[in-house]
Enzyme design. Structure first.
Site, PDB file in Angstrom:
ATOM      1  N   SER A 138       2.570  -8.868   2.572  1.00  0.00           N
ATOM      2  CA  SER A 138       3.990  -9.071   2.885  1.00  0.00           C
ATOM      3  C   SER A 138       4.410  -8.132   3.993  1.00  0.00           C
ATOM      4  CB  SER A 138       4.856  -8.794   1.643  1.00  0.00           C
ATOM      5  OG  SER A 138       6.228  -8.786   1.977  1.00  0.00           O
ATOM      6  N   TYR A 151       6.760  -3.203  -5.041  1.00  0.00           N
ATOM      7  CA  TYR A 151       6.138  -4.339  -4.362  1.00  0.00           C
ATOM      8  C   TYR A 151       5.516  -3.901  -3.038  1.00  0.00           C
ATOM      9  CZ  TYR A 151       5.945  -9.077  -2.296  1.00  0.00           C
ATOM     10  OH  TYR A 151       5.546 -10.256  -1.707  1.00  0.00           O
ATOM     11  N   LYS A 155       1.535  -4.067  -1.833  1.00  0.00           N
ATOM     12  CA  LYS A 155       1.103  -4.782  -0.634  1.00  0.00           C
ATOM     13  C   LYS A 155       0.483  -3.849   0.398  1.00  0.00           C
ATOM     14  CE  LYS A 155       2.410  -8.844  -2.066  1.00  0.00           C
ATOM     15  NZ  LYS A 155       1.401  -9.836  -2.479  1.00  0.00           N
TER      16      LYS A 155
END
Length: 240
Positions: A138, A151, A155
């Protein structure tokens, strides 16, 4: 025979697009699901109806033993030479208010799940002296994002893992790369960003399409990408 591909998190918008792209290129696609088996089965049926080859495997990517039980027989039957690790989850909160479970959840699925799936498949892949490992990450792993420290950590951790793996397997004809999407049109993004917000955030003034991510994955999974490895390729409308 074309190499076969395993796609984790194959029931979502990006995973579905990747599955169709790889199936159209002649690969047998193995679609991983956990809670969304029916959706993955529907994707597999659509691929088969179009003349492709597809099947579904169901296991919890956070459970290392379950991953081995599902994947070792597949690798023994025929090595999986294309692995697309697309599984990932959000559990958003500002870090100051984030509980331990929220912190761990995206890391367990996205980062630990990468290890759980990749490690059992690597030695069989290496014996073929050809392979492609592709992690869907991402733009948050490159730029960060408010409320997504967990998150983003998962990533960006994948970026380091991919770059290291690429060096380990380069002499075996295997490449390892990451594809880092920005805002991609999907039910998840629709719940987070309205049209005006996207227009103001993204220089191209639109959300990307899942197929635009899948086309990059298709290239990285092909023989044409044989000298491309250890890269993080953004698909983000110039957001980064």
């Amino acid at each position: 025979m074309n190499p076969r591909a395993l796609i984790t998190g194959a029931s979502g918008a990006i995973g579905t697009a990747i599955a169709h792209t790889l199936a159209a290129a002649g690969h047998e696609v193995i679609l991983h699901a956990h809670r969304n088996r029916d959706t993955a089965e529907a994707v597999a049926t659509t691929i088969r109806d179009a003349g492709g080859r597809a099947r579904v495997v169901v296991f919890d990517i956070t459970d290392g033993s379950a991953c081995r039980e599902a994947l070792e027989p597949l690798a023994a039957e025929q090595p999986v030479q294309i692995l697309v690790h697309n599984a990932g989850v959000h559990d958003d909160a500002p870090l100051a208010g984030m509980n331990p479970g929220q912190w761990a959840h995206p890391i367990e699925v996205g980062l630990n799940g990468f290890y759980n799936v990749t490690q059992p498949l690597l030695l069989p892949m290496i014996t073929t002296r050809w392979g492609r490992v592709i992690a869907i990450t991402s733009v948050a792993g490159q730029l960060g994002n408010r409320g997504q420290s967990n998150y983003a950590a998962a990533k960006s951790g994948l970026h380091g893992a991919i770059r290291s793996l690429a060096q380990e397997v380069a002499s075996r004809g295997i490449t390892a790369n990451a594809v880092a999407p920005g805002i991609i049109e999907s039910p998840m993004s629709a719940s987070s960003f309205d049209t005006e917000a996207i227009r103001s955030m993204v220089p191209m003034r639109r959300a990307g399409q899942p197929e635009e991510v899948a086309s990059v994955v298709g290239f990285l999974a092909s023989a044409a990408s044989s000298y491309v490895s250890a890269q993080v390729i953004g698909v983000n409308g110039a957001l980064a």
